[in-house]
Scaffold this motif. Structure first.
Motif, PDB file in Angstrom:
ATOM      1  N   LEU A 164       0.844  -1.185   0.000  1.00 25.89           N
ATOM      2  CA  LEU A 164       0.000   0.000   0.000  1.00 25.89           C
ATOM      3  C   LEU A 164       0.885   1.242   0.000  1.00 25.89           C
ATOM      4  O   LEU A 164       1.947   1.253   0.612  1.00 25.89           O
ATOM      5  CB  LEU A 164      -0.799  -0.054   1.308  1.00 25.89           C
ATOM      6  CG  LEU A 164      -2.093   0.709   1.462  1.00 25.89           C
ATOM      7  CD1 LEU A 164      -3.102   0.226   0.437  1.00 25.89           C
ATOM      8  CD2 LEU A 164      -2.625   0.481   2.878  1.00 25.89           C
ATOM      9  N   PHE A 236      -4.906   8.840   3.807  1.00 29.60           N
ATOM     10  CA  PHE A 236      -4.149   7.591   3.917  1.00 29.60           C
ATOM     11  C   PHE A 236      -4.270   7.007   5.333  1.00 29.60           C
ATOM     12  O   PHE A 236      -4.449   5.793   5.505  1.00 29.60           O
ATOM     13  CB  PHE A 236      -2.674   7.860   3.570  1.00 29.60           C
ATOM     14  CG  PHE A 236      -1.871   6.613   3.303  1.00 29.60           C
ATOM     15  CD1 PHE A 236      -2.384   5.582   2.534  1.00 29.60           C
ATOM     16  CD2 PHE A 236      -0.576   6.499   3.797  1.00 29.60           C
ATOM     17  CE1 PHE A 236      -1.628   4.442   2.274  1.00 29.60           C
ATOM     18  CE2 PHE A 236       0.188   5.352   3.545  1.00 29.60           C
ATOM     19  CZ  PHE A 236      -0.343   4.324   2.784  1.00 29.60           C
ATOM     20  N   ARG A 240      -5.853   3.368   6.362  1.00 25.66           N
ATOM     21  CA  ARG A 240      -5.114   2.369   7.138  1.00 25.66           C
ATOM     22  C   ARG A 240      -5.892   1.954   8.372  1.00 25.66           C
ATOM     23  O   ARG A 240      -5.930   0.767   8.718  1.00 25.66           O
ATOM     24  CB  ARG A 240      -3.743   2.915   7.510  1.00 25.66           C
ATOM     25  CG  ARG A 240      -2.850   3.102   6.298  1.00 25.66           C
ATOM     26  CD  ARG A 240      -1.532   3.756   6.642  1.00 25.66           C
ATOM     27  NE  ARG A 240      -0.812   2.968   7.641  1.00 25.66           N
ATOM     28  CZ  ARG A 240       0.398   3.280   8.101  1.00 25.66           C
ATOM     29  NH1 ARG A 240       1.005   4.360   7.652  1.00 25.66           N
ATOM     30  NH2 ARG A 240       0.983   2.512   8.994  1.00 25.66           N
ATOM     31  N   ASP A 244      -7.138  -1.786   9.197  1.00 28.07           N
ATOM     32  CA  ASP A 244      -6.809  -2.408  10.484  1.00 28.07           C
ATOM     33  C   ASP A 244      -8.087  -2.922  11.140  1.00 28.07           C
ATOM     34  O   ASP A 244      -8.135  -4.037  11.650  1.00 28.07           O
ATOM     35  CB  ASP A 244      -6.115  -1.398  11.406  1.00 28.07           C
ATOM     36  CG  ASP A 244      -4.724  -1.029  10.900  1.00 28.07           C
ATOM     37  OD1 ASP A 244      -4.168  -1.819  10.102  1.00 28.07           O
ATOM     38  OD2 ASP A 244      -4.212   0.042  11.277  1.00 28.07           O
ATOM     39  N   TYR A 250      -1.464  -5.546   5.621  1.00 29.29           N
ATOM     40  CA  TYR A 250      -0.841  -4.862   4.487  1.00 29.29           C
ATOM     41  C   TYR A 250       0.529  -4.409   4.899  1.00 29.29           C
ATOM     42  O   TYR A 250       0.878  -4.423   6.079  1.00 29.29           O
ATOM     43  CB  TYR A 250      -1.685  -3.660   4.057  1.00 29.29           C
ATOM     44  CG  TYR A 250      -1.896  -2.663   5.164  1.00 29.29           C
ATOM     45  CD1 TYR A 250      -3.006  -2.746   5.994  1.00 29.29           C
ATOM     46  CD2 TYR A 250      -0.965  -1.649   5.396  1.00 29.29           C
ATOM     47  CE1 TYR A 250      -3.196  -1.849   7.025  1.00 29.29           C
ATOM     48  CE2 TYR A 250      -1.143  -0.742   6.422  1.00 29.29           C
ATOM     49  CZ  TYR A 250      -2.269  -0.853   7.248  1.00 29.29           C
ATOM     50  OH  TYR A 250      -2.441   0.035   8.282  1.00 29.29           O
ATOM     51  N   VAL A 252       3.028  -1.080   4.179  1.00 28.27           N
ATOM     52  CA  VAL A 252       3.184   0.214   3.515  1.00 28.27           C
ATOM     53  C   VAL A 252       4.527   0.216   2.806  1.00 28.27           C
ATOM     54  O   VAL A 252       5.551  -0.079   3.410  1.00 28.27           O
ATOM     55  CB  VAL A 252       3.118   1.377   4.525  1.00 28.27           C
ATOM     56  CG1 VAL A 252       3.436   2.700   3.828  1.00 28.27           C
ATOM     57  CG2 VAL A 252       1.743   1.440   5.166  1.00 28.27           C
ATOM     58  N   THR A 266      -4.193   7.008  -2.990  1.00 23.50           N
ATOM     59  CA  THR A 266      -4.056   5.576  -2.727  1.00 23.50           C
ATOM     60  C   THR A 266      -3.602   4.750  -3.940  1.00 23.50           C
ATOM     61  O   THR A 266      -4.211   4.826  -5.010  1.00 23.50           O
ATOM     62  CB  THR A 266      -5.414   5.009  -2.271  1.00 23.50           C
ATOM     63  OG1 THR A 266      -5.927   5.835  -1.225  1.00 23.50           O
ATOM     64  CG2 THR A 266      -5.278   3.573  -1.805  1.00 23.50           C
TER      65      THR A 266
END
Length: 421
Positions: A164, A236, A240, A244, A250, A252, A266
RNA sequence: GUGGACGUAGCUCAGCUGGUAGAGUCCCGGAUUGUGAUUCCGGCCGUCGCGGGUUCGAGUCCCGUCGUCCACCCCA
């Protein structure tokens, strides 16, 4: 025999034995997309060349050297689509679908890129493409990613990883790009050949280099997150937090950049370690400026595409479709017509079992072998002897059991009973 | 686009240092009159990717070309 004609390089036939995987993928995606509120649409495979130049970016690899572009009889420059997003947006604009609407759309089909063929990389390949238009917030980003995560789960694919990143607004990205170019120009002598080439075209891609000699230089380069605008940072962070909350893992990756120019904020990419070098199976991102660029009313958008060949490869062995319920063995040419008649009668019946009739002759032995290989549950044997007595012989092929005879007139009902037992 | 490996029956492959192609599988037929596994017997199938060259002779050596695979590159 005249000389055969070879298939076009990089373009593959999908044979019957391979279809089970494709059909599984198509069935699961169709169901899942519908459950998330995405609607299917279809666009032409050919568009005006200008569409791709404007959307993908004139100085990308795809547009510069990979497009199947030709001039048609009317003199227009047309191109076989190298990806789906541009065409879908063009269709949404052309058909007046936007006007402030919120749309969730999907499509699938062949795409064309003149690349050197390799495992998982073909000149005609197939993508399934999802696009959500009119949603500005990170909520849709999170839902879209959650959808893809659920898709792998449904398909039983486990060796995947999500990366991501946020590219920020076009303005933030442009500012970062300038810093990056300046940095790499200072160190131009230590750049490898590929990176020097990228410096002029798409400098962000230098960050993606696999050359170990470039690693330390890249590590010290300006980092994209430091140049993000505040709104993009907030966007962002919310994305996230949502991922979560949904329990989606994921990583980053600040060096994740995309090869298409239209992305903003994104971006994400699902990769696998099970396919070799062509390891991206699904990727996408947000493209808030693209609709405007294509002449539509400014509309935020996000989408992703998954490579069908690659995903099918990950599915491994998918059990083939079930065989017919009954296979009719024709004992002697004199029974051929009656066998066809029997099969049609069965198909006409309310039970309508799936019936394969042995066609093209063959000995009884051969016909039994074919019946076995067809996967049929029951074999019906019809010959002169049976016809004379108005019956047909029935032999179970899968389960234990002896051969019996049933009256032709009651065949449909009696078979239904046998098949259900 | 760059580099490397490979390219022999429909499929999987064997063919050593060059002497004029082979196995398994598949398919078809048979092994007592109409019955699927296995076994046995028989049959069918190849311009040895294509084009040049070297040689008395090339699947085997050389060059080119096309294709496949792998990596780079790119990306789904």
């Amino acid at each position: 025999m005249s000389k055969g004609i070879a298939p076009v390089r990089g373009m593959n036939d999908v044979l019957p034995g391979q279809m089970a995987g494709w059909q599984l993928l198509e069935r699961v995606t169709r169901e899942l997309f519908s459950a998330y509120g995405y609607e299917e649409m279809r666009m032409p495979v050919v568009e005006h060349t200008e569409l791709f130049k404007r959307s993908i970016g004139e100085y990308t690899d795809i547009v510069e050297k990979e497009m199947y572009t030709f001039t048609d009889i009317g003199g227009d420059s047309l191109t076989l689509r190298p990806e789906a997003t541009a065409g879908l947006l063009r269709a949404a604009i052309s058909n007046g679908m936007l006007r402030g609407a919120r749309l969730k759309l999907w499509t699938a089909g062949p795409m064309f890129r003149h690349e050197k063929p390799q495992k998982g990389r073909y000149r005609q390949f197939h993508q399934i493409d999802l696009e959500a238009l009119g949603f500005p917030g990170p909520d849709i980003d999170a839902e879209l990613i959650a959808l893809t995560a659920r898709l792998w789960k449904r398909l039983g694919i486990t060796r995947v990883r999500l990366q991501l990143n946020s590219l920020g607004t076009p303005a933030a990205r442009a500012a970062y790009r300038e810093k990056l170019v300046a940095y790499f120009q200072q160190h131009e002598s230590s750049l490898d050949v590929d990176s020097k080439r990228r410096l002029g075209g798409n400098p962000l891609r230098i960050l993606d280099s696999k050359n170990p000699d470039m690693r330390s230089l890249i590590a010290d380069a300006p980092s994209l997150p430091d140049y993000l605008d505040e709104e993009s940072k907030a966007h962002f962070a919310q994305l996230r937090a949502s991922l979560d909350a949904c329990g989606i893992e994921y990583q980053v990756n600040p060096r994740l950049v995309r090869g298409l120019d239209y992305y903003s904020r994104t971006v994400f990419e699902w990769t696998t370690d099970a396919l070799g070098a062509q390891d991206a199976i699904c990727s996408g991102g947000r493209y808030d400026g693209l609709v405007g660029l294509l002449g539509g009313e400014s509309t935020p958008g996000i989408g992703c595409a998954l490579g069908m060949e690659r995903v099918v490869e990950l599915l491994g062995a998918v059990p083939p479709a079930a065989g017919p319920q009954v296979y009719v063995i024709v004992a002697g040419e004199s029974a051929e017509r009656k066998a066809l008649e029997l099969a049609e009668t069965l198909r006409d019946s309310p039970q309508a079992p799936s019936v394969h009739v042995n066609l093209g002759g063959g000995s009884i032995k051969t016909q039994f072998r074919r019946a076995d290989q067809s996967g049929a549950t029951l074999a019906l044997i019809l010959g002169e002897a049976e016809i004379e007595r108005g019956v047909v012989a029935v032999k179970p092929l899968r389960a234990e059991g002896v051969q019996s005879e049933i009256p032709l007139a009651e065949a449909a009902v009696r078979l239904a009973g046998l098949l259900n037992s």
